[in-house]
Design a protein around this motif. Structure first.
Motif, short mmCIF file in Angstrom:
data_model
loop_
_atom_site.label_atom_id
_atom_site.label_comp_id
_atom_site.label_asym_id
_atom_site.label_seq_id
_atom_site.Cartn_x
_atom_site.Cartn_y
_atom_site.Cartn_z
N THR A 107 -33.63 -21.41 -99.89
CA THR A 107 -32.61 -22.26 -100.52
C THR A 107 -33.24 -23.49 -101.15
O THR A 107 -32.95 -23.85 -102.29
CB THR A 107 -31.55 -22.68 -99.49
N LEU A 108 -34.12 -24.14 -100.39
CA LEU A 108 -34.78 -25.34 -100.90
C LEU A 108 -35.66 -25.01 -102.11
O LEU A 108 -35.65 -25.74 -103.11
CB LEU A 108 -35.61 -26.00 -99.80
N ASP A 109 -36.38 -23.91 -102.06
CA ASP A 109 -37.20 -23.49 -103.20
C ASP A 109 -36.34 -23.25 -104.44
O ASP A 109 -36.73 -23.59 -105.56
CB ASP A 109 -37.99 -22.22 -102.86
N SER A 110 -35.17 -22.65 -104.24
CA SER A 110 -34.27 -22.38 -105.37
C SER A 110 -33.74 -23.66 -105.99
O SER A 110 -33.63 -23.78 -107.21
CB SER A 110 -33.11 -21.50 -104.91
N VAL A 111 -33.40 -24.64 -105.14
CA VAL A 111 -32.92 -25.94 -105.64
C VAL A 111 -34.04 -26.64 -106.40
O VAL A 111 -33.81 -27.23 -107.47
CB VAL A 111 -32.41 -26.81 -104.47
N ILE A 112 -35.25 -26.60 -105.86
CA ILE A 112 -36.41 -27.21 -106.53
C ILE A 112 -36.62 -26.60 -107.91
O ILE A 112 -36.84 -27.30 -108.90
CB ILE A 112 -37.68 -27.04 -105.66
N GLU A 113 -36.53 -25.28 -107.99
CA GLU A 113 -36.72 -24.59 -109.27
C GLU A 113 -35.59 -24.90 -110.24
O GLU A 113 -35.81 -25.12 -111.43
CB GLU A 113 -36.82 -23.08 -109.03
N HIS A 114 -34.36 -24.92 -109.72
CA HIS A 114 -33.17 -25.16 -110.56
C HIS A 114 -33.23 -26.51 -111.27
O HIS A 114 -32.89 -26.62 -112.45
CB HIS A 114 -31.92 -25.08 -109.69
N TYR A 115 -33.68 -27.53 -110.56
CA TYR A 115 -33.71 -28.88 -111.12
C TYR A 115 -35.08 -29.29 -111.66
O TYR A 115 -35.22 -30.40 -112.19
CB TYR A 115 -33.25 -29.89 -110.07
N GLY A 116 -36.07 -28.45 -111.50
CA GLY A 116 -37.41 -28.82 -111.94
C GLY A 116 -37.98 -29.96 -111.12
O GLY A 116 -38.65 -30.86 -111.66
N VAL A 117 -37.76 -29.93 -109.81
CA VAL A 117 -38.17 -31.01 -108.92
C VAL A 117 -39.69 -31.08 -108.82
O VAL A 117 -40.37 -30.07 -108.65
CB VAL A 117 -37.56 -30.81 -107.52
N GLU A 118 -40.21 -32.31 -108.93
CA GLU A 118 -41.66 -32.54 -108.84
C GLU A 118 -42.08 -33.09 -107.48
O GLU A 118 -43.24 -32.95 -107.09
CB GLU A 118 -42.09 -33.49 -109.95
N LYS A 119 -41.16 -33.76 -106.80
CA LYS A 119 -41.50 -34.30 -105.47
C LYS A 119 -40.24 -34.27 -104.60
O LYS A 119 -39.13 -34.53 -105.08
CB LYS A 119 -42.03 -35.73 -105.59
N VAL A 120 -40.45 -33.94 -103.32
CA VAL A 120 -39.35 -33.87 -102.35
C VAL A 120 -39.56 -34.94 -101.29
O VAL A 120 -40.65 -35.04 -100.71
CB VAL A 120 -39.27 -32.48 -101.68
N VAL A 121 -38.52 -35.74 -101.05
CA VAL A 121 -38.57 -36.74 -99.98
C VAL A 121 -37.69 -36.25 -98.84
O VAL A 121 -36.50 -36.02 -99.01
CB VAL A 121 -38.09 -38.12 -100.47
N LEU A 122 -38.31 -36.08 -97.67
CA LEU A 122 -37.60 -35.73 -96.45
C LEU A 122 -37.25 -37.04 -95.76
O LEU A 122 -38.08 -37.64 -95.08
CB LEU A 122 -38.47 -34.85 -95.56
N ASN A 123 -36.01 -37.48 -95.96
CA ASN A 123 -35.63 -38.86 -95.64
C ASN A 123 -35.16 -39.05 -94.20
O ASN A 123 -34.07 -39.56 -93.94
CB ASN A 123 -34.55 -39.34 -96.63
#
Length: 249
Positions: free
Chosen positions: A30-46
């Protein structure tokens, strides 16, 4: 840069006190799909990536080897929450300044309250969960615990006892210095736009990824355009149906 911020996973061992609610493989997909969908370059685990009030880091790591390896990649930044105060590879906060000189400040947000923001408060919480570990073996205590978790963490219920104003006020103090503040901790998605000394300021809360849900904030750090992401528990929603990040023309 396109930034994705998630928090409050509360990854556990799969034991009776656990509230993560995800199979590791499905969460990563799910997280990989969201990253791909938005073109995410960095993820912050807050913050509150783990639940160290209930289990030791070794117990959680042994039960979640693939997840631990997944989160230890260089494009992931881990921020310390009250539930993972002793977890390795974590920061107190994260800042990013764009080409216009505007700064985004990201922290978990637990410093706004006594129970989670002080050593004594965390000691009380750890002690309470240690006692609960013994009582959870009793069937009716187990049922009562999960009913209480579902009730207080229900994102569709207007909270009567949960004071989000306290965290909003904490964010407003931070916004005197920063242009955007992103917190977690409350398990409630929020977005507020205000003006301070004629400068536009933004406070966001990234919600929670516990109990089988997926909530997040996606931000374009250059334009400050953002989108809230919400995939309910047991939802059949496919990631391609999520809204596209708004861009300035």
């Amino acid at each position: 840069m396109i930034l994705l911020v998630i928090s409050d996973l509360h990854i556990d061992t799969g034991g009776k006190l656990g509230t993560f609610g995800w199979k590791a493989k499905k969460f990563m997909a799910t997280l990989d799909s969201v990253i791909e969908h938005y073109g995410v370059e960095k993820v912050v685990l807050n913050g509150d990536l783990f639940d160290l009030y209930k289990y030791s880091f070794k117990e959680i790591a042994d039960a979640n080897v693939k997840l631990i390896d997944y989160f230890n990649r260089k494009e992931f930044i881990q921020i310390r929450g009250n539930h993972d105060i002793s977890a390795p590879h974590t920061l107190n906060h994260f800042h990013i300044t764009n080409s216009s000189g505007k700064t985004i400040h990201i922290e978990h947000g637990h410093k706004a309250d006594f129970l989670n923001g002080t050593r004594f408060g965390r000691f009380l919480s750890i002690t309470m969960y240690a006692f609960l570990k013994l009582l959870i073996r009793i069937r009716w205590v187990e049922r009562t615990f999960y009913r209480a978790v579902d009730y207080f963490d229900d994102v569709n219920r207007v909270p009567r006892k949960y004071n989000t104003i306290k965290y909003l006020m904490y964010a407003l103090k931070l916004l005197k210095k920063y242009d955007m503040v992103i917190l977690g901790h409350t398990h409630k998605l929020e977005s507020h736009k205000i003006y301070y000394l004629n400068n536009k300021k933004i406070y966001l809360n990234c919600g929670t990824c516990s109990l089988g849900r997926f909530q997040a904030i996606v931000v374009d750090t250059e334009t400050f355009e953002y989108e809230t992401v919400k995939i309910p528990k047991k939802s059949e929603l496919v990631v391609s149906q999520l809204p596209i990040l708004k861009r300035k023309k």
